[in-house]
Design an enzyme around this catalytic site. Structure first.
Site, PDB file in Angstrom:
ATOM      1  N   ALA A 130      -7.649  -5.944  -7.254  1.00 11.25           N
ATOM      2  CA  ALA A 130      -7.512  -6.062  -5.803  1.00 11.25           C
ATOM      3  C   ALA A 130      -6.051  -6.032  -5.392  1.00 11.25           C
ATOM      4  O   ALA A 130      -5.697  -5.431  -4.361  1.00 11.25           O
ATOM      5  CB  ALA A 130      -8.178  -7.356  -5.324  1.00 11.25           C
ATOM      6  N   TYR A 131      -5.189  -6.663  -6.196  1.00 11.80           N
ATOM      7  CA  TYR A 131      -3.746  -6.657  -5.904  1.00 11.80           C
ATOM      8  C   TYR A 131      -3.187  -5.234  -5.965  1.00 11.80           C
ATOM      9  O   TYR A 131      -2.489  -4.791  -5.040  1.00 11.80           O
ATOM     10  CB  TYR A 131      -3.015  -7.555  -6.896  1.00 11.80           C
ATOM     11  CG  TYR A 131      -1.517  -7.409  -6.869  1.00 11.80           C
ATOM     12  CD1 TYR A 131      -0.767  -7.976  -5.847  1.00 11.80           C
ATOM     13  CD2 TYR A 131      -0.854  -6.688  -7.856  1.00 11.80           C
ATOM     14  CE1 TYR A 131       0.613  -7.828  -5.812  1.00 11.80           C
ATOM     15  CE2 TYR A 131       0.526  -6.541  -7.833  1.00 11.80           C
ATOM     16  CZ  TYR A 131       1.248  -7.110  -6.814  1.00 11.80           C
ATOM     17  OH  TYR A 131       2.612  -6.966  -6.772  1.00 11.80           O
ATOM     18  N   VAL A 132      -3.486  -4.533  -7.036  1.00  8.25           N
ATOM     19  CA  VAL A 132      -2.974  -3.163  -7.188  1.00  8.25           C
ATOM     20  C   VAL A 132      -3.477  -2.279  -6.045  1.00  8.25           C
ATOM     21  O   VAL A 132      -2.702  -1.506  -5.444  1.00  8.25           O
ATOM     22  CB  VAL A 132      -3.391  -2.584  -8.553  1.00  8.25           C
ATOM     23  CG1 VAL A 132      -3.020  -1.108  -8.647  1.00  8.25           C
ATOM     24  CG2 VAL A 132      -2.726  -3.365  -9.686  1.00  8.25           C
ATOM     25  N   LYS A 135      -1.608  -3.175  -2.772  1.00  4.89           N
ATOM     26  CA  LYS A 135      -0.231  -2.664  -2.728  1.00  4.89           C
ATOM     27  C   LYS A 135      -0.233  -1.151  -2.503  1.00  4.89           C
ATOM     28  O   LYS A 135       0.585  -0.641  -1.727  1.00  4.89           O
ATOM     29  CB  LYS A 135       0.499  -3.001  -4.017  1.00  4.89           C
ATOM     30  CG  LYS A 135       0.709  -4.497  -4.273  1.00  4.89           C
ATOM     31  CD  LYS A 135       1.479  -5.186  -3.159  1.00  4.89           C
ATOM     32  CE  LYS A 135       2.949  -4.851  -3.152  1.00  4.89           C
ATOM     33  NZ  LYS A 135       3.682  -5.656  -2.126  1.00  4.89           N
TER      34      LYS A 135
END
Length: 220
Positions: A130-132, A135
């Site tokens: 989810a972070y990747v 971003k």
């Protein structure tokens, strides 16, 4: 210059604020927690309390009005779930871009992460994935705003708290590696003074080239 920094109490942001204040600029740190205000003042920055997950674009526009540049250095941080990767790492970056455009602040520096265009590996932890994805979505949004904003996306490798060396590798694509937060902050300062870096997406890791030379080589 008046520089508004989202995520003003972050490890990179505090370093950036100290560097900007030391050279006579006026850094402004956007923070959610008013208890962090004294830390920003100690770094030479003006604290402004605003929650990027709940504020409106009109309210945020008021905070960035009159700035010469904005820097997105916010993040949901360790321990946060997948949902907050979307609301902070993606949506807050988009909100800052909208506010900068409305306020007439063209220069926008994004602190991203190396390799996000490749996406998460198939076996990635769901929160990391989810972070990747957040971003990358934020970067993609910024890259679509060439007529509105003079953007530069900086993608550091693995961040460390080792003392900065002042020497880096900075290019559209570099092999993954570590980089001290000290050097990330110093590169951000140099990018603010380098209009030739507008429109570039740059990976950053430790290397052998002095920061001033590495930044000067972009677009050359």
């Amino acid at each position: 210059m008046r520089i508004v920094i989202a995520g003003g109490h972050g490890k990179i942001a505090l370093r950036l604020e100290r560097l900007l204040a030391a050279r006579g600029d006026s850094p402004v740190g956007l923070i959610r927690n008013p208890d962090h205000a004294d830390d920003l003042r100690a770094a030479g920055a003006e604290p402004v309390v605003v929650d990027l997950e709940t504020t409106t674009v009109t309210q945020l526009t008021e905070k960035v009005m009159g700035a010469d540049a904005v820097v997105f250095a916010a993040g949901a941080g360790p321990g946060s779930g997948a949902a907050r990767k979307g609301t902070v790492d993606h949506a807050a970056a988009v909100l800052l871009a909208d506010a900068a455009s409305l306020a007439g602040v063209r220069r926008y520096l994004m602190v991203s992460a190396i390799g996000v265009d490749e996406g998460p590996p198939p076996d990635a932890d769901p929160v990391w994935a989810a972070y990747v994805n957040a971003k990358k979505a934020a970067d993609d949004d910024l890259r679509s705003r060439g007529e509105q904003l003079d953007w530069t996306i900086l993608r550091p490798g693995r961040l460390t708290d080792e003392p900065g060396t002042g020497r880096v590798r900075l290019a559209p694509k570099v092999e993954r590696g570590p980089v001290p937060r000290d050097d990330v902050a110093a590169v951000l300062v140099a990018l603010l003074d380098a209009p030739a870096t507008v429109g570039h997406v740059l990976d950053l890791v430790s290397g052998d080239t002095p920061i001033s030379d590495a930044v000067a080589a972009v677009g050359g």
